[in-house]
Design an enzyme around this catalytic site. Sequence first.
Site, PDB file in Angstrom:
ATOM      1  N   ASN A   1      -3.056  -1.870  14.773  1.00 62.15           N
ATOM      2  CA  ASN A   1      -2.087  -1.086  15.562  1.00 62.15           C
ATOM      3  C   ASN A   1      -2.673   0.280  15.857  1.00 62.15           C
ATOM      4  O   ASN A   1      -3.795   0.584  15.474  1.00 62.15           O
ATOM      5  CB  ASN A   1      -0.758  -0.990  14.809  1.00 62.15           C
ATOM      6  CG  ASN A   1      -0.931  -0.339  13.439  1.00 62.15           C
ATOM      7  OD1 ASN A   1      -1.342   0.810  13.354  1.00 62.15           O
ATOM      8  ND2 ASN A   1      -0.680  -1.100  12.382  1.00 62.15           N
TER       9      ASN A   1
ATOM     10  N   ASP B   1       2.673  -6.030   9.583  1.00 62.73           N
ATOM     11  CA  ASP B   1       3.699  -6.857   8.930  1.00 62.73           C
ATOM     12  C   ASP B   1       3.250  -8.302   8.780  1.00 62.73           C
ATOM     13  O   ASP B   1       3.704  -9.015   7.893  1.00 62.73           O
ATOM     14  CB  ASP B   1       4.997  -6.817   9.753  1.00 62.73           C
ATOM     15  CG  ASP B   1       5.680  -5.461   9.615  1.00 62.73           C
ATOM     16  OD1 ASP B   1       6.149  -4.911  10.629  1.00 62.73           O
ATOM     17  OD2 ASP B   1       5.682  -4.925   8.478  1.00 62.73           O
TER      18      ASP B   1
ATOM     19  N   ASP C   1       5.010  -6.489   1.328  1.00 62.63           N
ATOM     20  CA  ASP C   1       5.638  -5.208   1.668  1.00 62.63           C
ATOM     21  C   ASP C   1       5.283  -4.204   0.565  1.00 62.63           C
ATOM     22  O   ASP C   1       5.818  -4.257  -0.537  1.00 62.63           O
ATOM     23  CB  ASP C   1       7.164  -5.374   1.774  1.00 62.63           C
ATOM     24  CG  ASP C   1       7.813  -4.111   2.348  1.00 62.63           C
ATOM     25  OD1 ASP C   1       8.764  -4.233   3.140  1.00 62.63           O
ATOM     26  OD2 ASP C   1       7.315  -3.006   2.031  1.00 62.63           O
TER      27      ASP C   1
ATOM     28  N   PHE D   1       8.232   5.833   5.782  1.00 59.56           N
ATOM     29  CA  PHE D   1       8.394   6.234   7.175  1.00 59.56           C
ATOM     30  C   PHE D   1       9.091   5.081   7.884  1.00 59.56           C
ATOM     31  O   PHE D   1       9.010   3.937   7.444  1.00 59.56           O
ATOM     32  CB  PHE D   1       7.025   6.482   7.829  1.00 59.56           C
ATOM     33  CG  PHE D   1       6.530   7.895   7.698  1.00 59.56           C
ATOM     34  CD1 PHE D   1       5.953   8.322   6.512  1.00 59.56           C
ATOM     35  CD2 PHE D   1       6.639   8.788   8.748  1.00 59.56           C
ATOM     36  CE1 PHE D   1       5.494   9.633   6.378  1.00 59.56           C
ATOM     37  CE2 PHE D   1       6.165  10.096   8.633  1.00 59.56           C
ATOM     38  CZ  PHE D   1       5.596  10.514   7.440  1.00 59.56           C
TER      39      PHE D   1
END
Length: 396
Positions: free
Chosen positions: A210, A279, A306, A323
């Site tokens: 990302n 994710d 996670d 965040f």
Amino acid sequence: MGSLTNKRVLLGVTGGIAAYKSADLVRRLQDAGAEVRVVMTPAAREFITPLTMQALSGNPVHTSLLDTDAEAAMGHIELARWADVVVVAPASADFIAKLAAGEGDNLLLAVCLATPAQVAIAPAMNQGMWGKQSTEDNLHTLQRRGMAVFGPSEGSQACGDVGLGRMLEPLDIVAALVPLFARGVLSGRKVVITAGPTREAIDPVRYISNHSSGKMGYALAEAAAEAGADTWLVSGPTGLPCPDRVNLVSVTTAQEMLDTTLGLMNGCDLFVGAAAVADYRPKKQWSQKIKKHSDAMTLELEKNPDIIAAVSALPSRPITIGFAAETEHLIENATKKRIAKRLDGVIANDVSRSDIGFNSDDNQVTLVLDSGIEEMPVLSKNQLARVLIDRLAQLL
Ligand code: PMT
């Protein structure tokens, strides 16, 4: 974590028999977590060798103001700026007199004149010299200028006398230094921060990732270190330089970030998840580059662990702050994340905007705490990081 972790101590050694204790003082300062550089006056070299001090400190020993090689490597001005504190131990009566007179004709005097840092002296001299009015006047002058005076202690002296004038023991000097630093809001704390993207391999050439640059997380790490914390930065691939006094651990995948983060939780007081963790990852990683056969290609993805949820589930967890990267319903979604992941707080930012969020130099966040919502203005990530660290320190 040592009481002087991340601190840079410039140890000045002057000519006196107590200089033999300075060798042990180097080790005690290092045991307390400090980085030590040594500057010796010409007279000090009559009592202990630079080689001994260099071997102990692990850094070059500086002895001469006019040494062109040393000046080229790290001159007296750089030395003066490097130091968080300058400790002169032992401080002879002659050195104290020269310091009080503002002289600078040797390297240590020049550093003491040039440094913006606190200067502390540990006097060591014969009890008769200690009792002289001139010595007392010089010490008062230095104290009026804000210098700290450690000791001396009373006891037997090398010359056979007994009385005031012995240099404090190394451990007592270390203990006297600690209160000089107890200003940082995170002094004595351990902080772990994740930053940057993760990369999830498809094959040896391709990966899923990302747009996170790592700037937000790195700024938080720098601010935490400046606030006195023992700071650990677990970073995905960013290419950013490691901030000063920050311990950087580089990782690639979410799994590596999880394993590294959990390995750092011992004694951790505050965890901030600033990383943009992928994710999902490809269910299968090809060992060879996938050849282009058909027009379409299907990738089956599986969920990544996670990380922040794992941290917040720890039995003795740190204050855990996440965040929330949202593109709509910022506060609502951030609040849901705070509750779902059992976080002490969430820093919500709108990543649909180009002027803040991913890869920008600025950011605008809203702190979502159990106690309520705190909106912050657009700030540079560096400024915002300091505001956030000060605010999060209050949660401790
Ligand atoms: O790096 P920059 O270019 O400076 O950009 C900063 C930022 C936009 C990346 C940063 O401000 C930010 O928002 N980071 C969080 C990005 C993110 O993954 O948000 P999220 O809402 O998807 O995740 C919520 C929280 O869970 C985050 O604390 C995240 O670190 C954590 N998480 C998410 C997934 C996962 N598998 N493990 C996690 O720990």
